[in-house]
Design an enzyme around this catalytic site. Structure first.
Site, PDB file in Angstrom:
ATOM      1  N   LYS A   1       2.334   9.835   8.423  1.00  0.00           N
ATOM      2  CA  LYS A   1       1.708   9.327   9.646  1.00  0.00           C
ATOM      3  C   LYS A   1       2.327   9.886  10.943  1.00  0.00           C
ATOM      4  CE  LYS A   1      -0.211   5.109   7.715  1.00  0.00           C
ATOM      5  NZ  LYS A   1      -1.633   5.331   7.845  1.00  0.00           N
TER       6      LYS A   1
ATOM      7  N   PHE B   1       0.869  -1.187   0.000  1.00  0.00           N
ATOM      8  CA  PHE B   1       0.000   0.000   0.000  1.00  0.00           C
ATOM      9  C   PHE B   1       0.898   1.226   0.000  1.00  0.00           C
ATOM     10  CE2 PHE B   1      -2.591   3.425   1.577  1.00  0.00           C
ATOM     11  CZ  PHE B   1      -3.777   3.229   0.882  1.00  0.00           C
TER      12      PHE B   1
ATOM     13  N   ASP C   1       9.347   2.935   1.458  1.00  0.00           N
ATOM     14  CA  ASP C   1       8.161   3.630   1.960  1.00  0.00           C
ATOM     15  C   ASP C   1       8.042   3.339   3.453  1.00  0.00           C
ATOM     16  OD1 ASP C   1       5.691   4.482   2.745  1.00  0.00           O
ATOM     17  OD2 ASP C   1       4.629   3.741   0.968  1.00  0.00           O
TER      18      ASP C   1
HETATM   19  C1  LIG Z   1       3.104   2.378   3.703  1.00  0.00           C
HETATM   20  C2  LIG Z   1       2.146   3.473   3.364  1.00  0.00           C
HETATM   21  N1  LIG Z   1       2.414   4.291   2.334  1.00  0.00           N
HETATM   22  C3  LIG Z   1       1.579   5.295   2.006  1.00  0.00           C
HETATM   23  C4  LIG Z   1       0.418   5.516   2.697  1.00  0.00           C
HETATM   24  C5  LIG Z   1      -0.494   6.657   2.297  1.00  0.00           C
HETATM   25  O1  LIG Z   1      -0.411   7.670   3.248  1.00  0.00           O
HETATM   26  P1  LIG Z   1      -1.577   8.769   3.301  1.00  0.00           P
HETATM   27  O2  LIG Z   1      -2.830   8.054   3.685  1.00  0.00           O
HETATM   28  O3  LIG Z   1      -1.100   9.766   4.327  1.00  0.00           O
HETATM   29  O4  LIG Z   1      -1.666   9.379   1.949  1.00  0.00           O
HETATM   30  C6  LIG Z   1       0.083   4.669   3.762  1.00  0.00           C
HETATM   31  C7  LIG Z   1      -1.180   4.849   4.497  1.00  0.00           C
HETATM   32  O5  LIG Z   1      -1.683   3.968   5.160  1.00  0.00           O
HETATM   33  C8  LIG Z   1       0.965   3.617   4.111  1.00  0.00           C
HETATM   34  O6  LIG Z   1       0.700   2.780   5.110  1.00  0.00           O
END
Ligand SMILES: Cc1ncc(COP(=O)(O)O)c(C=O)c1O
Length: 394
Positions: A248, A134, A219
């Site tokens: 986050k 994700f 990420d």
């Molecule tokens: C690993 C990872 N990358 C990207 C995101 C996306 O972040 P945002 O919801 O702040 O756009 C998330 C959100 O859960 C995530 O867990």
């Protein structure tokens, strides 16, 4: 106002793209939240892993109020000290392995920024990513997301994906070639089910990328800022990526993301390559500085590792005692998952836990996920855990 009244009002106007749970939250303090009827819950979701230092930490609230009364927004053309403090601190936390920082407003924007950077640095257009990953919901992030349910509805707007199984170096090697701009991966998959790769995976990916002139983008939006027991999960293998994304926990509740890169990558950008009206505004940066200050002073990263290990032991013991209910447990630090055997039973867990005063999330269909505030009091963690385990086993 009761939940039914809230529901009825929202039904008229909310774009129905989220399947809500039957709670309207009104207040939070630490790891406790209260709904509009005054009912209290222990929160094991921490606002989706965001409230690293708990809800409404007094020092975070004070920093926001103080900055709000001083200066909230400038155009990005001007320097501000809160932004300067934050980018310096983030670079220092990477031991200057990733000395260049750009701030954005969310995780998905950080991923988009990282992809643009990789394209700039390599002039290539192919991105390889992993199944079940994700990375966010903007079109850039959807290009690399490994979950068909998010990608497919917009497939017509995207290029053909290159997705390989997670934790599989042979598959990564086969996919990374001279056209690859970057391999994009979470050091521990969060939304995908709290999947922890074998030791050596990240270091192996780094080598594969280097051999083909591709970049490694980690990420760390869910894993970073202490969630998995390190400031950044890549520290565990001691191999820094070329680009890292954060979000986050970085803001503790205010919308902020960041992408960081090596000096080599940074050299390839040009003025005007990225920007945004709100990026790195003084308000969110002051909040983020407060989060990092509290996390460092209160040693919350080490606490995440230590308390998380004990949480992991309890989950493993429960899984071993209930083989018909659970197929295992996994995670790092205070990002943990209990894997249930039955998806229908798993789907009921959040609602049934709410009835017993606990907020908990289920991800990837069968994984009960625990990602509380890094400073959750121990008695609250164990009490919430007992409740969730009682729900799972009843
Ligand atoms: C690993 C990872 N990358 C990207 C995101 C996306 O972040 P945002 O919801 O702040 O756009 C998330 C959100 O859960 C995530 O867990």
């Amino acid at each position: 106002m009761g939940i039914e009244a809230v529901r009825a009002r929202e039904a008229a106007h909310f774009l129905p793209v989220v399947n809500r749970l039957p709670v309207a939250l009104a207040e939070g303090r630490g790891s406790r939240v209260r709904d509009t009827d005054g009912r209290e819950y222990l929160d094991l979701t921490a606002g989706w892993g965001v409230c690293a230092i708990g809800h409404c930490h007094p020092e975070l609230v004070e920093a926001i109020c103080e900055q709000a009364g001083r200066l909230m927004q400038t155009t990005n053309l001007f320097y501000t000290l809160p932004q300067l403090d934050l980018i310096e601190k983030l670079a220092a936390l990477t031991d200057n392995a990733l000395p260049r920082v750009f701030l954005v407003n969310s995780g998905t924007e950080a991923v988009d920024g990282a992809l643009k950077l990789a394209h700039r640095a390599t002039r290539r257009t192919k991105f390889v990513s992993t199944e079940n990953s994700f990375h966010g919901r903007t079109l850039g992030a959807l290009q690399v997301i490994g979950q068909a349910k998010h990608r497919e509805p917009y497939a017509a707007l995207l290029r053909a994906p290159h997705v390989v199984p997670y934790d599989d170096l042979a598959a990564a090697e086969a996919a990374i070639d001279e056209e690859t701009a970057a391999f994009v991966v979470e050091p521990v998959q969060g939304e995908g089910g709290v999947n922890v790769p074998r030791d050596g995976y990240l270091a192996g990916l780094g080598k594969l990328c280097r051999a083909k002139g591709a970049l490694l983008i980690l990420d760390e939006i869910q894993t970073g800022i202490g969630r998995t027991g390190r400031w950044f999960e890549w520290e565990r293998e001691g191999v820094a990526p070329d680009v890292m994304t954060l979000g986050k926990g970085l803001g503790g509740g205010v919308p902020i993301g960041a992408f960081l890169c090596s000096e080599d990558v940074a050299k390839t950008v040009s003025l005007g390559d990225h920007g945004g009206t709100y990026v790195g505004n003084p308000l969110v940066c002051a909040a983020s500085n407060a989060v990092l200050r509290v996390a460092e002073r209160d040693r919350l990263v080490a606490r995440s590792e230590e308390l998380g290990a004990r949480l992991g032991e309890r989950l493993a013991a429960f899984a071993a005692e209930h083989p018909a209910l659970c197929t295992g447990s996994r995670g790092r630090g205070l990002l943990r998952g209990l894997v249930l055997a039955d998806a229908d039973r798993a789907a009921q867990v959040p609602r049934r836990a709410i009835e017993r005063g606990v907020l908990v999330n289920v991800t990837a269909g069968r994984v009960v996920r625990f990602f509380p505030a890094l400073n959750i009091p121990e008695d609250e963690l164990w009490s919430a855990l007992d409740t969730v385990l009682a729900v799972v086993s009843s």
